[in-house]
Design an enzyme around this catalytic site. Structure first.
Site, mmCIF file in Angstrom:
data_model
loop_
_atom_site.group_PDB
_atom_site.id
_atom_site.type_symbol
_atom_site.label_atom_id
_atom_site.label_comp_id
_atom_site.label_asym_id
_atom_site.label_seq_id
_atom_site.Cartn_x
_atom_site.Cartn_y
_atom_site.Cartn_z
ATOM 1 N N TYR A 159 0.304 -4.130 5.757
ATOM 2 C CA TYR A 159 1.409 -3.447 5.003
ATOM 3 C C TYR A 159 2.554 -4.533 4.561
ATOM 4 C CZ TYR A 159 4.104 0.638 3.681
ATOM 5 O OH TYR A 159 4.697 1.615 2.997
ATOM 6 N N LYS A 166 10.429 0.357 4.026
ATOM 7 C CA LYS A 166 10.298 1.222 4.428
ATOM 8 C C LYS A 166 11.153 1.765 5.650
ATOM 9 C CE LYS A 166 7.440 2.963 1.190
ATOM 10 N NZ LYS A 166 7.914 4.017 0.161
#
Length: 258
Positions: A159, A166
């Site tokens: 990720y 995020k």
């Protein structure tokens, strides 16, 4: 379950940013909101996306504008159009995320300053800008939402750069909730499990990520776009009037066992 059997969003007016195609989370949210009676203004990134999204917007009987949040004036134009057309805005759904592939596929340690800042601007700060632009036009009890992922809270393999971005987005949600709460505005992050969207396809080993979620989630499956849309619809509705500042997971329970 048919969305129209849940509750009504009749009279609710909103903006959904980030339609890419029929498999995008933004579209899943728009379909449910439309089925429940909401009025919407939709946006897509550029003219290339427009050819795929225009027929979808027509089915939803919703105007569609091109809005690249990086380009000066486009986000302002979108929100002003929505306010002029609908009078007041009851909800905003922000479903926009991007990072340069070179930075996304490399180590966070090696990420470039330019790539990090661009990912942060598009994926995080654009939500703050959209909220500020909506603020003068918000109806009482309005609900603002953005899309996060488990990688904000945990170090998820592959990720990469989007994890810190995020995490910043989820923190932003809490600060906006505090700042906008006195006016009655609610702010949330929705954190879906992995779904096969165009944006997610840029992640390395994404098929393995989906398979792991399907295997380990208590519900033993991936969530669907309608299920994500149903959570967004609940947060729009007056039934969620006492909630703000949260990250709400819709991932088959994966976040509790990962």
């Amino acid at each position: 379950m048919k969305p129209e059997s849940l509750f009504s969003l009749a009279g609710k007016r909103g903006v959904i940013i980030g339609l890419a195609n029929a498999h995008s989370i933004a579209y899943g949210c728009a379909v449910v909101a439309h089925a429940l009676g909401a009025q919407m203004v939709l946006s897509c990134l550029n003219d290339k996306a427009l050819q795929f999204v225009a027929p979808l917007a027509e089915q939803l009987q919703s105007p569609l504008l091109v809005c690249d949040v990086e380009k000066e004036g486009e986000l302002e134009r979108l929100i002003q159009f929505a306010a002029d057309r609908m009078g007041k805005i009851d909800f905003l759904i922000h479903s926009v995320a991007w990072a340069p592939l070179t930075d996304l596929h490399g180590r966070v340690l090696d990420s470039s300053a330019q790539g990090f800042l661009q990912a942060m601007n598009i994926s995080c700060h654009s939500f703050a800008r959209a909220a500020r632009l909506c603020e003068p036009h918000l109806a009482p009890g309005a609900s603002l939402m953005t899309m996060s992922y488990l990688g904000a809270d945990e170090a998820v393999a592959h990720y990469g750069l989007m994890g810190p971005v995020k995490a910043a987005l989820e923190s932003l949600v809490r600060y906006l909730a505090v700042e906008m709460g006195p006016a009655g505005t609610r702010v949330h992050a929705i954190s879906p499990g992995p779904v096969p969207t165009r944006a997610a396809s840029g992640l390395q080993e994404f098929d393995a990520l989906m398979e792991k979620a399907k295997t380990n989630a208590p519900l033993k499956r991936l969530v669907t776009l309608p299920e994500i849309g149903q959570l967004a619809a609940f947060l729009i509705s007056d039934a969620a009037s006492g909630m703000t500042g949260q990250t709400l997971y819709v991932d088959g329970g994966y976040h509790i066992v990962n």
